[in-house]
Design a protein around this motif. Structure first.
Motif, PDB file in Angstrom:
ATOM      1  N   GLY A  47     -33.944  50.288 -23.247  1.00 32.50           N
ATOM      2  CA  GLY A  47     -33.757  50.243 -21.805  1.00 32.50           C
ATOM      3  C   GLY A  47     -32.662  49.296 -21.352  1.00 32.50           C
ATOM      4  N   LEU A  48     -31.827  48.849 -22.284  1.00 27.53           N
ATOM      5  CA  LEU A  48     -30.750  47.920 -21.969  1.00 27.53           C
ATOM      6  C   LEU A  48     -29.430  48.668 -21.763  1.00 27.53           C
ATOM      7  N   GLY A  49     -28.533  48.046 -21.036  1.00 26.90           N
ATOM      8  CA  GLY A  49     -27.205  48.597 -20.842  1.00 26.90           C
ATOM      9  C   GLY A  49     -26.185  47.828 -21.662  1.00 26.90           C
ATOM     10  N   THR A  50     -25.077  48.472 -21.975  1.00 28.56           N
ATOM     11  CA  THR A  50     -24.029  47.840 -22.778  1.00 28.56           C
ATOM     12  C   THR A  50     -22.659  48.307 -22.311  1.00 28.56           C
ATOM     13  N   VAL A  51     -21.650  47.521 -22.673  1.00 25.99           N
ATOM     14  CA  VAL A  51     -20.271  47.976 -22.564  1.00 25.99           C
ATOM     15  C   VAL A  51     -19.477  47.284 -23.669  1.00 25.99           C
ATOM     16  N   PRO A  52     -18.788  48.053 -24.518  1.00 25.86           N
ATOM     17  CA  PRO A  52     -17.954  47.449 -25.561  1.00 25.86           C
ATOM     18  C   PRO A  52     -16.758  46.728 -24.942  1.00 25.86           C
ATOM     19  N   ILE A  53     -16.299  45.669 -25.613  1.00 26.69           N
ATOM     20  CA  ILE A  53     -15.222  44.840 -25.095  1.00 26.69           C
ATOM     21  C   ILE A  53     -14.078  44.770 -26.110  1.00 26.69           C
ATOM     22  N   LEU A 100     -10.824  34.947 -21.642  1.00 28.99           N
ATOM     23  CA  LEU A 100      -9.967  35.333 -22.771  1.00 28.99           C
ATOM     24  C   LEU A 100      -9.838  36.849 -22.900  1.00 28.99           C
ATOM     25  N   ALA A 101     -10.880  37.561 -22.503  1.00 23.25           N
ATOM     26  CA  ALA A 101     -10.889  39.027 -22.614  1.00 23.25           C
ATOM     27  C   ALA A 101     -10.159  39.709 -21.461  1.00 23.25           C
ATOM     28  N   GLY A 102      -9.572  38.915 -20.557  1.00 22.98           N
ATOM     29  CA  GLY A 102      -8.847  39.498 -19.433  1.00 22.98           C
ATOM     30  C   GLY A 102      -9.609  39.435 -18.142  1.00 22.98           C
ATOM     31  N   ASN A 103     -10.414  38.378 -17.999  1.00 25.15           N
ATOM     32  CA  ASN A 103     -11.200  38.174 -16.772  1.00 25.15           C
ATOM     33  C   ASN A 103     -12.161  39.331 -16.501  1.00 25.15           C
ATOM     34  N   GLN A 104     -12.912  39.694 -17.516  1.00 26.50           N
ATOM     35  CA  GLN A 104     -13.928  40.749 -17.386  1.00 26.50           C
ATOM     36  C   GLN A 104     -15.246  40.081 -16.963  1.00 26.50           C
ATOM     37  N   ALA A 105     -15.527  40.154 -15.671  1.00 21.49           N
ATOM     38  CA  ALA A 105     -16.613  39.380 -15.068  1.00 21.49           C
ATOM     39  C   ALA A 105     -17.979  39.708 -15.656  1.00 21.49           C
ATOM     40  N   GLY A 152     -11.283  43.824 -25.319  1.00 19.64           N
ATOM     41  CA  GLY A 152     -10.566  42.619 -24.926  1.00 19.64           C
ATOM     42  C   GLY A 152     -10.877  41.418 -25.806  1.00 19.64           C
ATOM     43  N   ALA A 153     -11.817  41.546 -26.729  1.00 20.83           N
ATOM     44  CA  ALA A 153     -12.054  40.487 -27.713  1.00 20.83           C
ATOM     45  C   ALA A 153     -10.819  40.252 -28.570  1.00 20.83           C
ATOM     46  N   ARG A 154      -9.905  41.234 -28.594  1.00 20.76           N
ATOM     47  CA  ARG A 154      -8.666  41.097 -29.373  1.00 20.76           C
ATOM     48  C   ARG A 154      -7.486  40.675 -28.499  1.00 20.76           C
ATOM     49  N   ARG A 155      -7.730  40.402 -27.232  1.00 18.58           N
ATOM     50  CA  ARG A 155      -6.640  40.057 -26.314  1.00 18.58           C
ATOM     51  C   ARG A 155      -6.059  38.673 -26.609  1.00 18.58           C
ATOM     52  N   SER A 156      -6.926  37.691 -26.794  1.00 21.23           N
ATOM     53  CA  SER A 156      -6.508  36.331 -27.167  1.00 21.23           C
ATOM     54  C   SER A 156      -7.327  35.909 -28.385  1.00 21.23           C
ATOM     55  N   PRO A 157      -7.143  36.594 -29.513  1.00 20.47           N
ATOM     56  CA  PRO A 157      -8.060  36.411 -30.650  1.00 20.47           C
ATOM     57  C   PRO A 157      -7.994  35.033 -31.287  1.00 20.47           C
ATOM     58  N   LEU A 158      -6.834  34.391 -31.248  1.00 24.57           N
ATOM     59  CA  LEU A 158      -6.727  33.071 -31.880  1.00 24.57           C
ATOM     60  C   LEU A 158      -7.602  32.049 -31.156  1.00 24.57           C
ATOM     61  N   GLU A 159      -7.605  32.116 -29.824  1.00 25.74           N
ATOM     62  CA  GLU A 159      -8.454  31.208 -29.046  1.00 25.74           C
ATOM     63  C   GLU A 159      -9.933  31.540 -29.229  1.00 25.74           C
ATOM     64  N   LEU A 160     -10.252  32.832 -29.338  1.00 28.92           N
ATOM     65  CA  LEU A 160     -11.654  33.231 -29.553  1.00 28.92           C
ATOM     66  C   LEU A 160     -12.136  32.775 -30.922  1.00 28.92           C
TER      67      LEU A 160
END
Length: 246
Positions: free
Chosen positions: A128-134, A63-68, A136-144
């Motif tokens: 010590g953790l890594g992150t990346v904001p997404i 839903l976020a645009g195929n962000q693996a 793309g959570a707003r790309r298909s928000p109705l389905e999410l």
């Protein structure tokens, strides 16, 4: 003091993760940092939904645009602006929830989420953790919304991938400080020169990173996104969730 400074200024977006799980203790500390963040009127207009189920993460990645990396990392956090609790509070006190009829509610909710998201990123890094904001959570928000069963008056603002980094990504250059920090008023007369200076840095970075295959700069990247409405379902999503734009 120096550790906080290094954590905040050393941020990198991580898009490759190991199989090592994120512990409940680590997740709890991240959420505690979120809860400690300031919010407008202490309304605490933030909800975080943690997703660890592989099937759900795979669907969210799609839903976020195929962000693996969403599917690869052990945890996905969805940061939502939440007025459902305010509605419950209003009903308990015989009041009507009116704020969601004004665009102020959207601004407040998104601001509170942004502050909370920054806290979560900083806390994760300190563990010590890594992150990346997404976004793309707003790309298909109705389905999410349907997938994660968000009630009315709650809307997704951003996701956050959390895990143990498989490698340390390069730290990207930022705009010159003078472009961000304006003393005593906005100094627009200097902006083009500062952007051109930054474009040169970014272009050089991209050439080095891609072995000369790409030289795309910052202004080209931003222009290519902002020449269209790239998440067109956001307004429909907000209306469905009970928000107006007065």
């Amino acid at each position: 003091m120096s550790e906080v400074y290094e954590t905040l200024t050393g941020h990198r977006s991580i898009r490759s993760y190991t199989d090592e799980p994120v512990s409940d203790e680590q997740l709890t500390k991240i959420i505690e940092a979120v809860q400690a963040a300031p919010t407008s009127i202490n309304g605490q207009q933030v909800t975080v939904i943690s997703v660890q189920d592989p099937v759900k993460k795979a669907k969210i990645a799609e839903l976020a645009g195929n962000q693996a990396w969403i599917a690869q990392a052990p945890v996905f956090l969805l940061f939502c602006a939440d007025y459902h609790r305010a509605r419950v509070a209003a009903e308990m006190n015989g009041q009507e929830l009116v704020i969601t009829s004004a665009i102020e509610s959207i601004v407040v909710g998104a601001t509170d989420v942004g502050i909370a998201l920054g806290r979560a990123i900083a806390m994760a890094a300190s563990l010590g953790l890594g992150t990346v904001p997404i976004g793309g959570a707003r790309r298909s928000p109705l389905e999410l919304i349907e997938l994660l069963e968000l009630p009315k008056y709650v809307f997704p603002v951003s996701g956050l991938v959390v895990g143990h980094p498989a490698d340390t990504s390069h730290k990207k250059h930022r705009l010159p400080q003078a472009a961000i920090w304006h003393r005593e008023g906005y100094h627009q007369e200097q902006m083009e020169a500062l952007v051109r200076e930054y474009d040169e840095q970014v272009s050089t970075y991209m050439q080095e990173r891609t072995g000369g295959k790409e030289s795309r700069n910052w202004s080209q990247t931003v222009s290519s996104f902002y020449n269209r409405i790239y998440y067109p379902e956001v307004r429909k999503m907000l209306e469905q969730q009970g928000f107006d734009f007065q």
